[in-house]
Design an enzyme around this catalytic site. Structure first.
Site, mmCIF file in Angstrom:
data_model
loop_
_atom_site.group_PDB
_atom_site.id
_atom_site.type_symbol
_atom_site.label_atom_id
_atom_site.label_comp_id
_atom_site.label_asym_id
_atom_site.label_seq_id
_atom_site.Cartn_x
_atom_site.Cartn_y
_atom_site.Cartn_z
ATOM 1 N N GLY A 186 -5.371 14.039 -10.165
ATOM 2 C CA GLY A 186 -5.704 12.631 -9.973
ATOM 3 C C GLY A 186 -7.198 12.454 -9.769
ATOM 4 C CB THR A 190 -0.906 0.016 1.238
ATOM 5 O OG1 THR A 190 -0.118 0.327 2.403
ATOM 6 C CG2 THR A 190 -1.592 -1.333 1.444
ATOM 7 C CB CYS A 191 0.137 4.850 0.268
ATOM 8 S SG CYS A 191 -0.889 5.116 -1.185
ATOM 9 C CG HIS A 200 2.311 -6.697 11.649
ATOM 10 N ND1 HIS A 200 2.823 -5.506 12.132
ATOM 11 C CD2 HIS A 200 2.205 -6.528 10.294
ATOM 12 C CE1 HIS A 200 3.024 -4.668 11.129
ATOM 13 N NE2 HIS A 200 2.652 -5.271 10.003
#
Length: 420
Positions: free
Chosen positions: A175, A42-43, A89
């Site tokens: 975007g 992900t980012c 996690h």
């Protein structure tokens, strides 16, 4: 069998490192022939989850893969977790507890996509299904997702902090994907005016612009648009910079000292960091949003504690299941061995049983089966209990040895000493 996790996130690595690791599919290709592997990219994080018989080898392979793709030495930035700790996690990630913006909603969909795109076998299938369950439960039973619940909404909150009020402030959104539209809507809700939406796909830009009240423009017209706006928010999936220093430098001359705020929420980054050197230009990237997030956490501490409890409970359940994998084959062998003996003894007594009626024969079958089940019940329970600790493998090996399940028969064992 072990669960192995190797990865990095916004907690460890700056955005310039994370953006090199953003392509999850490429990482799975680099791993080579691994039966079970999932990449969550992900980012704000890139993580490799592997199921492996040898944890050390899987960890080394994952580390080499991430280092190769990053093109730099990043081992100090990596975390490595095994088994229940790795599961905990992932469950915290799915619950939004490890996100840049705690409680964000997008991460659960990203976990689902990575699961669907991965090489999933029995272990990772159970792991990711359980993670999705945790994420849904946390969102249904807690209020951890209070505003701002996403990076786009945090970007809008940052813009409001910069100006105090956004009423009358003009915004250019670069975007037209989901993130860009969410940012535009969050800014609108805070009183800003969306003047234009820029995108490579003109039709998509027109759709989003129509919904947020601005004009649609091409990326080639960014420079001329900069002269009249107060804020630029960029969230594309481009591989390189969409807005460069020289473009902004030329636009600054026409602004006559009016400050320009640029918020880059893309990974890889859209906005050239060299813009920081220009006068009256203030650039923020996704790492800068952490301050906004911290300000929003105070009212959600209690909800976060409830979510942490859920994630920890589910991780313990997964850990117990994973540990049981070491003893299940031994239990299966033991029961099959006992059943073989039961059937053999019944066959040996066939001459006497032949005089029984069908009803009586059924009683004998049931009785002998119950005796086997009752004899094996407690050993089965004890082996499963031991599996949750550190003695599971020892118990399994002992049972195999005691009942000759390890391939040795009575004839294979050492000769007995004659009695004196």
């Amino acid at each position: 069998m072990h669960l192995v996790l190797v990865g990095t996130s916004h907690h460890r690595a700056p955005v310039d490192v994370r953006e090199r690791l953003a392509a999850g599919a490429d990482l799975l290709g680099e791993l080579g022939s691994v039966a079970e592997a999932v990449c969550l990219a992900t980012c704000n994080r890139t993580e490799l989850y592997l199921a492996a018989d040898e944890a050390a080898e899987a960890e080394a392979r994952s580390t080499r893969t991430l280092t190769t793709v990053a093109g730099a030495e990043i081992e100090p930035l990596l975390y490595r977790l095994h088994d229940e700790s790795a599961a905990l996690h992932l469950f915290r990630v799915a619950a939004g507890l490890d996100s840049l913006v705690p409680g964000e909603g997008e991460i659960l969909g990203q976990v689902r996509t990575s699961y669907e795109d991965g090489r999933v076998g029995p272990l990772l299938d159970r792991l990711f299904r359980q993670a999705l369950h945790v994420g849904k439960r946390v969102r249904a039973e807690t209020a951890i997702g209070e505003s701002p619940t996403s990076v786009p909404s945090a970007a809008a909150a940052l813009a409001q902090q910069l100006f105090g009020e956004l009423g009358g402030r003009r915004v250019l959104v670069i975007g037209a994907g989901k993130t860009g539209e969410q940012a535009a809507r969050s800014l609108l809700a805070r009183g800003a005016e969306i003047t234009a939406v820029a995108n490579r796909d003109a039709d998509r830009a027109a759709e989003v612009a129509g919904r947020v009240g601005g004009r649609s423009i091409s990326l080639e017209r960014l420079e001329e648009e900069l002269a009249g706006v107060d804020v630029v928010v960029s969230a594309t999936s481009a591989a390189g910079f969409v807005l460069r220093r020289e473009q902004v430098a030329r636009a600054v001359e026409a602004r006559r000292g009016r400050p320009l705020f640029l918020i880059d929420i893309a990974v890889p980054r859209d906005i050239d960091p060299g813009i920081d050197e220009l006068e009256d230009c203030y650039r923020y990237d996704i790492d800068d949003l952490e301050q906004v997030v911290e300000a929003s956490l105070a009212g959600r501490r209690r909800e976060g504690e409830a979510a942490e409890t859920m994630a920890a409970h589910e991780a313990r359940k997964f850990g117990s299941w994973l540990a049981s994998l070491d003893v299940v084959p031994a239990i299966t062998q033991l029961r099959a061995h006992a059943e073989d003996i039961r059937r053999a003894e019944l066959a040996r007594a066939e001459g006497r049983l032949g005089r029984l009626s069908d009803a009586d024969r059924s009683v004998v079958e049931s009785l002998t089966s119950q005796i086997v089940n009752k004899l094996l019940h407690l050993p089965t329970v004890r082996m499963k209990e031991a599996a949750a600790g550190t003695d599971g493998t020892l118990y399994a090996d002992t049972v195999r040895r005691l009942f000759g399940l390890d391939g040795e028969s009575e004839n294979d064992s050492s000769p007995r000493q004659p009695r004196k």
